[in-house]
Motif scaffolding. Structure first.
Motif, PDB file in Angstrom:
ATOM      1  N   GLY A  17       2.388  -5.993 -20.237  1.00 19.54           N
ATOM      2  CA  GLY A  17       2.371  -4.628 -19.730  1.00 19.54           C
ATOM      3  C   GLY A  17       1.403  -3.735 -20.483  1.00 19.54           C
ATOM      4  N   ASN A  18       1.427  -3.812 -21.795  1.00 18.11           N
ATOM      5  CA  ASN A  18       0.518  -3.004 -22.610  1.00 18.11           C
ATOM      6  C   ASN A  18      -0.929  -3.421 -22.404  1.00 18.11           C
ATOM      7  N   HIS A  19      -1.136  -4.710 -22.199  1.00 20.37           N
ATOM      8  CA  HIS A  19      -2.497  -5.217 -21.989  1.00 20.37           C
ATOM      9  C   HIS A  19      -3.068  -4.697 -20.668  1.00 20.37           C
ATOM     10  N   ILE A  20      -2.277  -4.728 -19.611  1.00 20.60           N
ATOM     11  CA  ILE A  20      -2.736  -4.235 -18.314  1.00 20.60           C
ATOM     12  C   ILE A  20      -2.970  -2.724 -18.372  1.00 20.60           C
ATOM     13  N   LYS A  21      -2.075  -2.011 -19.055  1.00 19.93           N
ATOM     14  CA  LYS A  21      -2.252  -0.568 -19.219  1.00 19.93           C
ATOM     15  C   LYS A  21      -3.570  -0.284 -19.927  1.00 19.93           C
ATOM     16  N   ARG A  22      -3.864  -1.041 -20.979  1.00 19.64           N
ATOM     17  CA  ARG A  22      -5.105  -0.824 -21.731  1.00 19.64           C
ATOM     18  C   ARG A  22      -6.338  -1.109 -20.866  1.00 19.64           C
ATOM     19  N   SER A  23      -6.254  -2.088 -19.980  1.00 20.14           N
ATOM     20  CA  SER A  23      -7.397  -2.402 -19.117  1.00 20.14           C
ATOM     21  C   SER A  23      -7.698  -1.254 -18.158  1.00 20.14           C
ATOM     22  N   TYR A  24      -6.660  -0.576 -17.657  1.00 19.30           N
ATOM     23  CA  TYR A  24      -6.885   0.569 -16.774  1.00 19.30           C
ATOM     24  C   TYR A  24      -7.367   1.790 -17.548  1.00 19.30           C
ATOM     25  N   ILE A  25      -6.943   1.919 -18.797  1.00 21.92           N
ATOM     26  CA  ILE A  25      -7.459   2.997 -19.636  1.00 21.92           C
ATOM     27  C   ILE A  25      -8.959   2.804 -19.866  1.00 21.92           C
ATOM     28  N   VAL A  26      -9.376   1.570 -20.066  1.00 23.72           N
ATOM     29  CA  VAL A  26     -10.803   1.266 -20.217  1.00 23.72           C
ATOM     30  C   VAL A  26     -11.549   1.666 -18.950  1.00 23.72           C
TER      31      VAL A  26
ATOM     32  N   LYS B 245       0.808  -1.219   0.000  1.00 24.10           N
ATOM     33  CA  LYS B 245       0.000   0.000   0.000  1.00 24.10           C
ATOM     34  C   LYS B 245       0.843   1.272   0.000  1.00 24.10           C
ATOM     35  N   THR B 246       2.151   1.128   0.054  1.00 22.13           N
ATOM     36  CA  THR B 246       3.017   2.298   0.050  1.00 22.13           C
ATOM     37  C   THR B 246       3.185   2.824  -1.376  1.00 22.13           C
ATOM     38  N   ASN B 247       3.410   4.125  -1.497  1.00 18.58           N
ATOM     39  CA  ASN B 247       3.584   4.724  -2.817  1.00 18.58           C
ATOM     40  C   ASN B 247       4.826   4.204  -3.525  1.00 18.58           C
ATOM     41  N   ALA B 248       5.879   3.932  -2.752  1.00 19.51           N
ATOM     42  CA  ALA B 248       7.114   3.424  -3.354  1.00 19.51           C
ATOM     43  C   ALA B 248       6.877   2.074  -4.020  1.00 19.51           C
ATOM     44  N   TYR B 249       6.136   1.216  -3.342  1.00 26.80           N
ATOM     45  CA  TYR B 249       5.825  -0.109  -3.912  1.00 26.80           C
ATOM     46  C   TYR B 249       4.940   0.027  -5.141  1.00 26.80           C
ATOM     47  N   LYS B 250       3.901   0.871  -5.044  1.00 29.75           N
ATOM     48  CA  LYS B 250       2.999   1.052  -6.183  1.00 29.75           C
ATOM     49  C   LYS B 250       3.737   1.626  -7.383  1.00 29.75           C
ATOM     50  N   ARG B 251       4.649   2.548  -7.122  1.00 27.47           N
ATOM     51  CA  ARG B 251       5.427   3.151  -8.200  1.00 27.47           C
ATOM     52  C   ARG B 251       6.317   2.096  -8.866  1.00 27.47           C
ATOM     53  N   PHE B 252       6.987   1.272  -8.054  1.00 25.79           N
ATOM     54  CA  PHE B 252       7.882   0.246  -8.583  1.00 25.79           C
ATOM     55  C   PHE B 252       7.118  -0.795  -9.401  1.00 25.79           C
ATOM     56  N   ILE B 253       6.008  -1.301  -8.823  1.00 27.48           N
ATOM     57  CA  ILE B 253       5.221  -2.323  -9.513  1.00 27.48           C
ATOM     58  C   ILE B 253       4.627  -1.769 -10.799  1.00 27.48           C
ATOM     59  N   GLY B 254       4.138  -0.543 -10.752  1.00 29.86           N
ATOM     60  CA  GLY B 254       3.553   0.052 -11.943  1.00 29.86           C
ATOM     61  C   GLY B 254       4.546   0.180 -13.076  1.00 29.86           C
ATOM     62  N   LYS B 255       5.743   0.691 -12.770  1.00 34.58           N
ATOM     63  CA  LYS B 255       6.770   0.838 -13.801  1.00 34.58           C
ATOM     64  C   LYS B 255       7.241  -0.522 -14.299  1.00 34.58           C
ATOM     65  N   PHE B 256       7.351  -1.479 -13.393  1.00 41.14           N
ATOM     66  CA  PHE B 256       7.795  -2.821 -13.784  1.00 41.14           C
ATOM     67  C   PHE B 256       6.787  -3.490 -14.720  1.00 41.14           C
ATOM     68  N   VAL B 257       5.500  -3.390 -14.360  1.00 41.50           N
ATOM     69  CA  VAL B 257       4.456  -4.016 -15.175  1.00 41.50           C
ATOM     70  C   VAL B 257       4.421  -3.430 -16.573  1.00 41.50           C
ATOM     71  N   LEU B 258       4.571  -2.127 -16.693  1.00 36.72           N
ATOM     72  CA  LEU B 258       4.521  -1.479 -17.996  1.00 36.72           C
ATOM     73  C   LEU B 258       5.658  -1.919 -18.909  1.00 36.72           C
ATOM     74  N   ARG B 259       6.754  -2.388 -18.338  1.00 34.80           N
ATOM     75  CA  ARG B 259       7.901  -2.806 -19.140  1.00 34.80           C
ATOM     76  C   ARG B 259       7.858  -4.276 -19.523  1.00 34.80           C
ATOM     77  N   VAL B 260       6.909  -5.032 -18.984  1.00 33.78           N
ATOM     78  CA  VAL B 260       6.792  -6.447 -19.345  1.00 33.78           C
ATOM     79  C   VAL B 260       6.239  -6.546 -20.767  1.00 33.78           C
ATOM     80  N   PRO B 261       6.932  -7.226 -21.662  1.00 29.26           N
ATOM     81  CA  PRO B 261       6.450  -7.339 -23.049  1.00 29.26           C
ATOM     82  C   PRO B 261       5.043  -7.947 -23.116  1.00 29.26           C
ATOM     83  N   LEU B 262       4.216  -7.421 -23.986  1.00 27.13           N
ATOM     84  CA  LEU B 262       2.852  -7.899 -24.252  1.00 27.13           C
ATOM     85  C   LEU B 262       1.925  -7.663 -23.057  1.00 27.13           C
TER      86      LEU B 262
END
Length: 375
Positions: free
Chosen positions: A233-242, A214-231
């Motif tokens: 990362g983009n899929h998860i990003k698109r789900s939050y955009i929806v 629940k800390t901002n540091a963890y959320k920031r790290f996980i968010g940046k890490f997920v976005l860099r995962v091939p295929l």
């Protein structure tokens, strides 16, 4: 018909509080977790019954008969008791823990306008769409996760039990081992020696992540890490955009001011890169920046969205544009989910086969030398 907040006499602060929980993932009801799926069923049945001309009290009594769990029955019985005593539906639900302020506001409007069947139908369709999006995401990622866990389990089993059997045979016959075999045996010895350490280390890491998630540091790290995962990362990003465009579509239809809507959605979104981007957009708009320019300054948002938001500003059709963005991203997410499954499933299956094949190859190469020595 949409939920019209401008028809009420609530203050702006009250209006904001009424919508801030619109995207909560889980609602606590009946003394436990009341998921979005249960919300979908609840509002669906209530809407259908009242659209059929049944009174609220009669609708609740019919719903009571279909409940199987004691806590569910107790909840419906409490609602019936409150309604019979003269309370409105919004007042009855407000006394129950777990219902969001958004739902309470919506049902309050239903009581004032006499359109309970319309409002409950809107709430039902919201949770219906939300659950569909969640199933799409889970459906895309469930099989790959299962395959990866299977691969880890199979690899651990072979390193822990299969490789040592071959290792004893090789030592007894003093066979010269190829480099790949020595490498696999080295990993096997490490796993056998430090197996419990690896197990408890994994549990410790999981516990640590659960404490800091629940800390901002963890959320920031996980968010940046997920976005860099091939295929993925983009899929998860698109789900939050929806999720974002859907929420903005609902809020703008309800005549919520744009800055207020952005602030509400920012608090609702659990994905740190998006919520952080929305914070910057909100601040820039409050400082006089145009909507499309504020979004354009952040690389998280796509050019397609920025172009349409520019059109929205020029034509004063913000509500319409956000709805169209939601529909486009939703359809793209469905297509992307299918493509992701079609790509990941065979790739991961081949990966499991490759890992197992390497281990077997490393074990059987010395067997050829052993067979020649025996001859």
């Amino acid at each position: 018909m949409e939920i019209e907040f401008e028809n009420t006499r609530t203050s702006r602060k009250e209006q904001q509080n009424g919508i801030e929980q619109i995207l909560n993932k889980e609602i606590n009801l009946f003394g436990g977790s009341f998921s979005s799926k249960k919300k979908e069923y609840f509002y669906r049945e209530l809407s259908i019954l009242m659209q059929s001309g049944v009174s609220l009290k009669a609708a609740l009594e019919i719903m009571l008969e279909s409940q199987e769990k004691k806590k569910d029955k107790a909840f419906i019985e409490r609602l019936i008791t409150k309604v019979v005593s003269g309370k409105l539906l919004s007042e009855a639900i407000a006394d129950e823990p777990g219902f969001s302020s958004y739902e309470q506001h919506a049902l309050r409007i239903a009581d004032r306008t006499g359109q309970k069947e319309v409002i409950t139908s809107d709430l039902y369709h919201y949770y219906l769409n939300k659950n569909k999006q969640r199933r799409q995401l889970y459906g895309s990622l469930t099989y790959p996760i299962i395959v990866m866990l299977t691969a880890i389990g199979v690899t651990f089993f072979m390193l822990k039990f299969v490789v040592p059997t071959f290792q004893d045979t090789f030592r007894q016959n003093e066979v010269n081992l190829p480099g790949i075999t020595e490498f696999i045996i080295g990993i096997s010895e490490f796993v056998s020696t430090n197996g419990w350490m690896l197990f408890f280390g994994s549990l410790l890491i999981i516990l640590l992540f659960s404490l800091i998630r629940k800390t901002n540091a963890y959320k920031r790290f996980i968010g940046k890490f997920v976005l860099r995962v091939p295929l993925i990362g983009n899929h998860i990003k698109r789900s939050y955009i929806v999720q974002f465009t859907h929420a903005m579509s609902l809020l703008t239809k309800s005549k919520v001011p744009l800055v207020t809507a952005l602030g509400l959605v920012k608090e609702m979104i659990a994905f740190y890169p998006l919520s952080s981007a929305l914070s910057k957009v909100e601040s820039q708009i409050m400082n006089g920046e145009l909507l499309h320019k504020a979004f354009g300054r952040n690389p998280f948002f796509e050019k397609k969205m920025i172009a349409l938001l520019k059109v929205a500003e020029e034509t004063s059709q913000t509500e319409y544009i956000f709805n169209k963005l939601y529909e486009q991203y939703r359809d793209d997410l469905v297509y992307q989910s299918r493509q992701l499954s079609n790509i990941l499933n065979p790739v991961l299956t081949l990966l499991v086969g490759f890992v197992v094949g390497i281990i077997l190859l490393a074990m059987y190469l010395p067997m050829f030398q052993l067979s020649s020595l025996i001859e």
